[in-house]
Design a protein around this motif. Sequence first.
Motif, mmCIF file in Angstrom:
data_model
loop_
_atom_site.group_PDB
_atom_site.id
_atom_site.type_symbol
_atom_site.label_atom_id
_atom_site.label_comp_id
_atom_site.label_asym_id
_atom_site.label_seq_id
_atom_site.Cartn_x
_atom_site.Cartn_y
_atom_site.Cartn_z
ATOM 1 N N ASN A 1 0.827 -1.211 0.000
ATOM 2 C CA ASN A 1 0.000 0.000 0.000
ATOM 3 C C ASN A 1 0.861 1.260 0.000
ATOM 4 O OD1 ASN A 1 -2.381 -1.422 -0.055
ATOM 5 N ND2 ASN A 1 -2.684 -1.361 2.145
ATOM 6 N N ALA A 2 1.941 1.256 0.766
ATOM 7 C CA ALA A 2 2.836 2.420 0.804
ATOM 8 C C ALA A 2 3.476 2.652 -0.561
ATOM 9 C CB ALA A 2 3.908 2.230 1.870
ATOM 10 N N LEU A 3 3.930 1.580 -1.201
ATOM 11 C CA LEU A 3 4.563 1.724 -2.515
ATOM 12 C C LEU A 3 3.565 2.185 -3.573
ATOM 13 C CD1 LEU A 3 6.954 -1.348 -2.466
ATOM 14 C CD2 LEU A 3 7.578 1.076 -2.309
ATOM 15 N N LYS A 4 2.329 1.746 -3.469
ATOM 16 C CA LYS A 4 1.296 2.236 -4.392
ATOM 17 C C LYS A 4 1.129 3.745 -4.235
ATOM 18 C CE LYS A 4 -1.622 -1.864 -4.754
ATOM 19 N NZ LYS A 4 -2.932 -2.436 -4.378
ATOM 20 N N ASP A 5 1.101 4.208 -2.987
ATOM 21 C CA ASP A 5 0.962 5.645 -2.743
ATOM 22 C C ASP A 5 2.172 6.414 -3.269
ATOM 23 O OD1 ASP A 5 -1.499 5.270 -1.570
ATOM 24 O OD2 ASP A 5 -0.745 5.409 0.493
ATOM 25 N N ILE A 6 3.356 5.880 -3.056
ATOM 26 C CA ILE A 6 4.569 6.532 -3.561
ATOM 27 C C ILE A 6 4.533 6.583 -5.083
ATOM 28 C CG2 ILE A 6 7.081 6.275 -3.794
ATOM 29 C CD1 ILE A 6 7.018 5.148 -0.879
ATOM 30 N N GLY A 7 4.040 5.522 -5.700
ATOM 31 C CA GLY A 7 3.952 5.465 -7.155
ATOM 32 C C GLY A 7 2.991 6.479 -7.750
ATOM 33 N N LYS A 8 2.120 7.030 -6.930
ATOM 34 C CA LYS A 8 1.178 8.049 -7.400
ATOM 35 C C LYS A 8 1.816 9.435 -7.472
ATOM 36 C CE LYS A 8 -2.813 5.586 -5.583
ATOM 37 N NZ LYS A 8 -3.838 5.553 -4.530
ATOM 38 N N ILE A 9 2.986 9.597 -6.876
ATOM 39 C CA ILE A 9 3.699 10.877 -6.954
ATOM 40 C C ILE A 9 4.151 11.054 -8.401
ATOM 41 C CG2 ILE A 9 5.707 12.175 -6.148
ATOM 42 C CD1 ILE A 9 5.500 10.489 -3.525
ATOM 43 N N GLN A 10 3.857 12.200 -8.963
ATOM 44 C CA GLN A 10 4.047 12.414 -10.403
ATOM 45 C C GLN A 10 5.465 12.104 -10.862
ATOM 46 O OE1 GLN A 10 5.729 14.904 -12.425
ATOM 47 N NE2 GLN A 10 4.887 13.865 -14.206
ATOM 48 N N TRP A 11 6.478 12.637 -10.181
ATOM 49 C CA TRP A 11 7.840 12.432 -10.665
ATOM 50 C C TRP A 11 8.284 10.978 -10.488
ATOM 51 C CZ3 TRP A 11 11.748 10.841 -7.440
ATOM 52 C CH2 TRP A 11 11.574 11.027 -6.070
ATOM 53 N N VAL A 12 7.791 10.301 -9.473
ATOM 54 C CA VAL A 12 8.114 8.883 -9.289
ATOM 55 C C VAL A 12 7.448 8.072 -10.394
ATOM 56 C CG1 VAL A 12 7.860 6.880 -7.763
ATOM 57 C CG2 VAL A 12 8.405 9.123 -6.788
ATOM 58 N N ASN A 13 6.193 8.384 -10.657
ATOM 59 C CA ASN A 13 5.459 7.684 -11.703
ATOM 60 C C ASN A 13 6.148 7.841 -13.052
ATOM 61 O OD1 ASN A 13 3.214 7.728 -13.941
ATOM 62 N ND2 ASN A 13 2.468 6.433 -12.268
ATOM 63 N N GLN A 14 6.662 9.028 -13.319
ATOM 64 C CA GLN A 14 7.345 9.269 -14.593
ATOM 65 C C GLN A 14 8.613 8.424 -14.702
ATOM 66 O OE1 GLN A 14 6.134 11.170 -17.219
ATOM 67 N NE2 GLN A 14 7.737 9.995 -18.227
ATOM 68 N N ILE A 15 9.368 8.326 -13.632
ATOM 69 C CA ILE A 15 10.589 7.509 -13.639
ATOM 70 C C ILE A 15 10.246 6.040 -13.872
ATOM 71 C CG2 ILE A 15 12.470 6.626 -12.190
ATOM 72 C CD1 ILE A 15 12.578 9.464 -10.938
ATOM 73 N N VAL A 16 9.223 5.557 -13.205
ATOM 74 C CA VAL A 16 8.810 4.158 -13.373
ATOM 75 C C VAL A 16 8.350 3.917 -14.810
ATOM 76 C CG1 VAL A 16 7.114 2.416 -12.664
ATOM 77 C CG2 VAL A 16 8.247 3.829 -10.937
ATOM 78 N N THR A 17 7.583 4.847 -15.347
ATOM 79 C CA THR A 17 7.116 4.728 -16.733
ATOM 80 C C THR A 17 8.295 4.707 -17.699
ATOM 81 O OG1 THR A 17 5.043 5.835 -16.183
ATOM 82 C CG2 THR A 17 5.675 5.797 -18.512
ATOM 83 N N ASP A 18 9.246 5.619 -17.506
ATOM 84 C CA ASP A 18 10.431 5.660 -18.368
ATOM 85 C C ASP A 18 11.242 4.370 -18.258
ATOM 86 O OD1 ASP A 18 9.657 8.203 -19.108
ATOM 87 O OD2 ASP A 18 11.183 9.228 -17.888
ATOM 88 N N ALA A 19 11.370 3.857 -17.052
ATOM 89 C CA ALA A 19 12.147 2.632 -16.843
ATOM 90 C C ALA A 19 11.485 1.440 -17.532
ATOM 91 C CB ALA A 19 12.301 2.360 -15.351
ATOM 92 N N ARG A 20 10.174 1.419 -17.545
ATOM 93 C CA ARG A 20 9.460 0.318 -18.212
ATOM 94 C C ARG A 20 9.669 0.355 -19.721
ATOM 95 N NH1 ARG A 20 3.967 0.888 -14.788
ATOM 96 N NH2 ARG A 20 4.573 -0.439 -13.050
ATOM 97 N N ASP A 21 9.882 1.553 -20.253
ATOM 98 C CA ASP A 21 10.046 1.705 -21.695
ATOM 99 C C ASP A 21 11.448 1.346 -22.183
ATOM 100 O OD1 ASP A 21 7.424 2.500 -21.927
ATOM 101 O OD2 ASP A 21 7.889 4.647 -21.897
ATOM 102 N N VAL A 22 12.401 1.204 -21.275
ATOM 103 C CA VAL A 22 13.775 0.869 -21.663
ATOM 104 C C VAL A 22 13.812 -0.581 -22.133
ATOM 105 C CG1 VAL A 22 16.142 0.581 -20.852
ATOM 106 C CG2 VAL A 22 14.778 2.517 -20.048
#
Length: 57
Positions: A35-56
């Motif tokens: 649950n904590a990681l889901k909330d952290i993942g909702k932070i815009q800049w964190v979400n962008q990094i995760v999205t970019d990392a998935r695209d690599v």
Amino acid sequence: VITDAAYVCRAAGKLVEREYRHIYWTPCCVHAMNNALKDIGKIQWVNQIVTDARDVQ
């Protein structure tokens, strides 16, 4: 007894503790961390990094 931290699970755990004094209820730490990681993942800049990392590739 280990359950997730949902209200009904907490309530059930407390009922078990009252009936059986040798049994203790505790929330699942993995559920809490998830649950904590889901909330952290909702932070815009964190979400962008995760999205970019998935695209690599």
